[in-house]
Design an enzyme around this catalytic site. Structure first.
Site, short mmCIF file in Angstrom:
data_model
loop_
_atom_site.label_atom_id
_atom_site.label_comp_id
_atom_site.label_asym_id
_atom_site.label_seq_id
_atom_site.Cartn_x
_atom_site.Cartn_y
_atom_site.Cartn_z
N VAL A 65 12.02 3.06 15.85
CA VAL A 65 11.11 4.14 15.48
C VAL A 65 11.82 5.01 14.46
O VAL A 65 12.96 5.44 14.68
CB VAL A 65 10.70 4.98 16.71
CG1 VAL A 65 9.81 6.15 16.28
CG2 VAL A 65 9.98 4.11 17.73
N PHE B 287 12.71 -5.04 20.27
CA PHE B 287 12.35 -5.77 19.06
C PHE B 287 11.84 -4.85 17.97
O PHE B 287 10.96 -5.22 17.19
CB PHE B 287 11.32 -6.88 19.36
CG PHE B 287 10.20 -6.48 20.27
CD1 PHE B 287 10.28 -6.74 21.63
CD2 PHE B 287 9.08 -5.84 19.79
CE1 PHE B 287 9.25 -6.38 22.47
CE2 PHE B 287 8.04 -5.49 20.62
CZ PHE B 287 8.13 -5.77 21.97
N GLY B 288 12.38 -3.66 17.90
CA GLY B 288 11.97 -2.76 16.83
C GLY B 288 12.71 -1.44 16.86
O GLY B 288 13.66 -1.25 17.60
N LYS C 196 6.66 3.20 13.88
CA LYS C 196 7.20 2.18 14.79
C LYS C 196 7.19 0.85 14.05
O LYS C 196 6.14 0.39 13.59
CB LYS C 196 6.38 2.10 16.07
CG LYS C 196 6.92 1.07 17.07
CD LYS C 196 6.03 0.94 18.29
CE LYS C 196 6.15 2.13 19.20
NZ LYS C 196 5.42 1.88 20.49
N ASP D 282 2.08 3.72 32.88
CA ASP D 282 3.50 3.92 32.54
C ASP D 282 3.86 5.40 32.52
O ASP D 282 4.66 5.84 31.69
CB ASP D 282 3.80 3.29 31.18
CG ASP D 282 5.27 2.89 31.05
OD1 ASP D 282 5.97 2.90 32.09
OD2 ASP D 282 5.71 2.59 29.93
#
Length: 583
Positions: free
Chosen positions: A288, A285-286, A303, A397
């Site tokens: 960079v 949904f984006g 971002k 992560d």
């Protein structure tokens, strides 16, 4: 005549039995084929788009782009390569369920083009069960791939729950439900994913009971859980989904500008201060973008997240959580958040631009690293994890894709969408399959110990070229993680092997880094005995790899993306905009 009747009846019976046997055999074959060859690749979301095999980690690409292997592994030396971005926002979360071992969960998956399919899988059995594993319910997860040719790590999962704030929950914030605004979210930044269960059993009712059981078990071990030792001090540090004071200050600022304290005083930031140069990564949904600060002439990474998608995928709280954590931390090996803002359609976060690209790319091109190279990167990661854990932050992560190499050759940890402040344990079911700790798979609740487990997996992968637990299907990976069996290379550094063994301990109370001495136990290990940790922090060690870059705004280590493919995000209405009042 009677003999003929008897003979014919026996023939008919034999035919019916044979037909039944063949029918059952055919159904079994079809079900097995569908489960193995059909559903698992789609349901796991591990293969997204065109793929080509790789040998010894060499990356390949298609259509002239630089390819990077995906995390699906058939054999140790052969991975699936996909044309992908080395974007700082790429990651994925594999579906996990908190149901009973042996129970069935459904997966509803998308292929990036809007199509979906549903698959079922069983939760791996394990001897140890927990109090909250008493419900035998079905959980449905919906996956949306970020792009058809993208990394498997750009999947997003959301629960079928109608409440957008149905988010990850933890022991430390049992009152989270009462704090929710009207519509709520399970939010992740960029292209990440978490899973939320819609079990009919109320998990919170089992928390206290499970705590008592786990505390008894942990007391029997030789080690002591580091979180227990720091529990009292962490209570005063813990904050629920952000800083209220900061939120109040944000509300006083305009949507597209705000004031930030700098070394030269207070600066008023505006979106117009940044000139977007090029897209260097895309996510669910984006995207960079490389951009330049018109005032300081400094290159940075922006971002851009579409609010409509963040809301739809129930990622609001994770996006806000990432922003709040990054705004608090400052460390030489952690990406720095310079500024964040929003308009009526997008969220914006401005970071340092790390032009060297991902460690993952260098590892795949080299096949594997030497012990000296692996030691250098592991030391910088230990320094960063020690800092984060001192603030009661669990990262969750850690993997080569989220480690960027700066122009000076030193690491920057990026992508804090899964990071969270803890008091004790959290129950979010998230992570990359090869790096997930056993306690996450078993839905026991987990703490900062999962980061030390992931460090063990990372060191192994750097030394060998592939993770210690691999399988073509994510569920096979989970079973191998729970079994704890690792295949060791014949010529592996024995001291490094000893460290990995002590990090990959299934009992978290005996895992190095999570006992009473915390990170000091890791830093004192023989593999790091030659290091001066002050020199590590001060970046005085000579980096083993210097990226090939010609200037601070160089983009050669990132894929090319046609700018015409990017469509402006739709504006959200005022009702939805209120979710981001404190952004």
């Amino acid at each position: 005549m009677d003999l003929w009747h008897i003979f014919l009846e026996r023939i008919l019976v034999a035919c019916r039995v044979s037909a039944s046997v063949f029918a059952n055999f055919g159904c079994g074959l079809y079900s097995s084929w569908k489960l193995i060859c059909g559903d698992h690749d789609s349901a796991s979301g591990l293969r997204a788009g065109l793929a080509t095999p790789t040998q010894r980690g060499k990356a390949t690409g298609d259509n002239g782009t630089t390819g990077t292997p995906a995390r699906t592994i058939g054999k140790p030396q052969a991975r699936i390569a996909t044309a992908m971005s080395t974007a700082t926002c790429a990651r994925f979360c594999t579906p996990l369920s908190s149901g009973t071992a042996g129970s069935t969960s459904k997966l509803t998956t998308g292929n990036g083009s809007g199509n979906t399919m549903t698959s079922a899988y069983k939760i791996p059995s394990n001897n140890s069960t927990t109090a909250n594993d008493s419900s035998n319910t079905e959980t449905t997860f919906t996956f949306k791939l970020g792009r058809s040719n993208g990394r498997s790590s750009s999947n997003v999962a959301s629960s079928e729950s109608s409440d957008p704030l149905e988010s990850d929950y933890s022991e430390e914030d049992p009152e989270q439900e009462q704090q929710r605004p009207d519509p709520a979210t399970n939010s992740r930044s960029s292209s990440t994913a978490t899973t939320t269960t819609t079990s009919s059993a109320d998990h919170d009712n089992d928390v206290d009971e499970e705590d008592e059981e786990d505390d008894e078990n942990e007391g029997e071990g030789n080690g002591r859980d580091a979180d227990d030792a720091t529990h009292d001090s962490s209570e005063s540090i813990e904050e629920d989904d952000g800083n209220e004071t900061d939120d109040e200050e944000d509300d006083d600022e305009s949507e597209e500008s705000s004031s930030v304290q700098t070394a030269k005083g207070v600066r008023k930031y505006h979106l117009d201060d940044y000139q977007i140069i090029k897209t260097v990564g895309t996510g669910t949904f984006g995207r960079v973008c490389l951009c330049r600060d018109r005032i300081s002439e400094k290159y940075c990474a922006m971002k851009i997240l579409a609010m409509t998608e963040v809301i739809r995928l129930k990622q609001i709280e994770h996006v806000k959580n990432e922003r709040n954590i990054l705004r608090e931390i400052r460390h030489p090996f952690v990406i720095s958040l310079e500024w964040s803002t929003k308009d009526d359609s997008n969220l914006y976060m401005i970071f340092d631009y790390v032009c060297g690209g991902e460690l993952f790319t260098y590892l795949r091109n080299a096949g594997k690293f030497t012990s000296q190279t692996s030691n250098f990167y592991a030391a910088e990661i230990v320094s960063a994890l020690e800092y984060l854990h001192s603030l009661q932050i669990v990262y969750r992560d850690l993997k080569p894709e989220n480690l960027l190499i700066n122009r000076d050759g030193h690491l920057k940890i990026t992508d804090f969408g899964f990071a969270k402040k803890l008091r004790d344990r959290t129950w979010t079911l998230c992570g990359t399959p090869e790096y997930i700790a056993p306690e996450i798979i078993q839905s026991k609740g987990h703490n900062k110990a999962v980061d030390w487990w992931a460090l063990g997996v990372l060191i192994y992968e750097m030394l060998v070229g592939y993770p210690p637990f691999y399988d073509e299907q994510p569920f096979g990976i989970y079973e191998k993680i729970l079994s704890g069996k690792i295949e060791w290379e014949r010529h592996m550094d024995p001291i490094a092997k000893d460290l990995i063994k002590k990090l990959l301990v299934n009992d978290r109370t005996k895992r190095l880094g999570n006992m009473k001495n915390g990170a000091d136990d890791v830093k004192r290990h023989r593999w790091f005995k030659h290091l001066n940790w002050n020199d590590v922090y001060s970046k005085k060690l000579k980096p083993p790899i210097l990226p090939d870059v010609h200037h601070d705004g160089d983009t050669k280590n990132f894929d090319d993306y046609p700018e015409k493919d990017w469509k402006p995000a739709k504006a959200v209405d005022q009702r939805d905009l209120q979710y981001f009042n404190d952004f």
